[in-house]
Design an enzyme around this catalytic site. Structure first.
Site, PDB file in Angstrom:
ATOM      1  CG  ASP A 174       2.181   0.805  -4.955  1.00 51.19           C
ATOM      2  OD1 ASP A 174       1.785   1.223  -6.061  1.00 51.19           O
ATOM      3  OD2 ASP A 174       1.419   0.446  -4.038  1.00 51.19           O
ATOM      4  CG  ASP A 234      -6.596   5.497   4.252  1.00 53.84           C
ATOM      5  OD1 ASP A 234      -7.289   6.523   4.119  1.00 53.84           O
ATOM      6  OD2 ASP A 234      -6.723   4.698   5.201  1.00 53.84           O
TER       7      ASP A 234
HETATM    8  N1  ARG Z   1      -4.122  -1.067  -0.983  1.00 57.42           N
HETATM    9  C1  ARG Z   1      -4.928  -0.197  -0.191  1.00 57.42           C
HETATM   10  C2  ARG Z   1      -5.552   0.877  -1.063  1.00 57.42           C
HETATM   11  O1  ARG Z   1      -5.566   0.694  -2.263  1.00 57.42           O
HETATM   12  C3  ARG Z   1      -4.190   0.363   0.981  1.00 57.42           C
HETATM   13  C4  ARG Z   1      -4.020  -0.661   2.000  1.00 57.42           C
HETATM   14  C5  ARG Z   1      -3.221  -0.204   3.147  1.00 57.42           C
HETATM   15  N2  ARG Z   1      -3.402  -1.185   4.137  1.00 57.42           N
HETATM   16  C6  ARG Z   1      -2.910  -1.127   5.375  1.00 57.42           C
HETATM   17  N3  ARG Z   1      -3.239  -2.065   6.192  1.00 57.42           N
HETATM   18  N4  ARG Z   1      -2.134  -0.147   5.737  1.00 57.42           N
HETATM   19  O2  ARG Z   1      -6.196   1.796  -0.608  1.00 57.42           O
END
Ligand code: ARG
Length: 272
Positions: A132, A228
């Site tokens: 990613d 984030d």
């Molecule tokens: N996919 C999320 C985003 O697009 C980030 C998720 C991170 N989640 C976590 N539990 N660390 O912002």
């Protein structure tokens, strides 16, 4: 390109909604969950990805984070640039910008720099979330002092038990409360065995040690969250990860999963 791409992306969108319907996250004060405010001058390599066209102007259009690894080079998450995240194909987003040197998205500090080129990791797999990563090239360089060094493979910063810090403007509760000022939270790098046990494979993703690392606290509470993504995870002064995914935010037994920088960047440690 595999056909199921779009279906997998919509699964990811569904997964992102789950935290709202599940038990309240362990911590209510958080980036980032369980976090604290930080000055942008303390982490000048943390940048916001923004598009006011797609996300509106109230928080300067911020929708993801990024890490400055070269004066004109920013790393972020591939999924940030997918149609599910943007609500439109990337090619239709004309005002994609990187905001550097601005901690408070409601302020005017720092610079908004248009993105000249985007390279999405061709090996990114939206089913498992493997690989990613995307690389952005800026139209203007940032100061060398904004660049953070990447940890190469074998770097001690990846060792389980290492203290790391994650930075972002994302959801602070898991309930859609987006920060306007930069926050950070401390998490611990966890072993591949713990990460594999937490994420053996589901609609949310599968932990794959080659291109991922996971970090958190076993009891939950401190974590990254929606918004984030793409932002930096730093240990021992070096970039080790980018916020990628997780099951909910800050839940016990569901650590945050990060793109393992040394696993997906070809020339680790070469900051240009
Ligand atoms: N996919 C999320 C985003 O697009 C980030 C998720 C991170 N989640 C976590 N539990 N660390 O912002």
């Amino acid at each position: 390109m595999r056909r199921p791409l779009v279906r997998a992306l919509s699964l990811a969108a569904v997964a992102a909604v789950i935290p709202l319907a599940s038990p309240a996250p362990a911590a209510a004060d958080s980036v980032v969950i369980g976090g604290y405010p930080v000055e942008i001058s303390e982490s000048p390599w943390t940048v916001a990805l923004a598009s006011r066209d797609r996300f509106g102007g109230t928080r300067a259009g911020q929708f993801c984070g990024g890490a400055v690894i070269g004066r004109s080079t920013v790393l972020t998450a591939a999924h940030c640039l997918g149609e599910a995240a943007l609500g439109a194909p990337l090619g239709r987003v004309r005002d994609l910008k990187v905001i550097a040197g601005r901690g408070d998205l409601l302020g005017e500090e720092g610079r908004e720099i248009p993105v000249r080129a985007v390279r999405v990791n061709p090996a990114y797999d939206s089913y498992t979330n493997a690989g990613d990563l995307a690389v952005l090239t800026l139209t203007e360089p940032l100061p060398a002092s904004s660049v953070i060094r990447m940890a190469g493979s074998g770097d001690a910063a990846y060792r389980p038990g290492t203290d790391a810090v994650v930075y972002g403007w994302g959801d602070t509760t898991g309930g859609g409360d987006f920060a306007h000022a930069l926050r950070a939270t401390r998490v611990r790098v966890l072993s591949d065995a713990v990460c594999e046990e937490a994420y053996p494979g589901s609609a949310e993703g599968k932990y794959l040690a080659d291109s991922m690392l996971c970090a958190g606290e076993l009891g939950g509470g401190r974590d990254a969250c929606q918004g984030d993504s793409g932002g930096p995870l730093v240990a021992q002064g070096r970039l080790i990860g980018l916020v990628s995914w997780g099951s909910g935010c800050g839940r016990a037994e569901s650590p945050g999963v990060y793109t393992r920088v040394s696993g997906v960047v070809r020339e680790p440690g070469a900051g240009h």
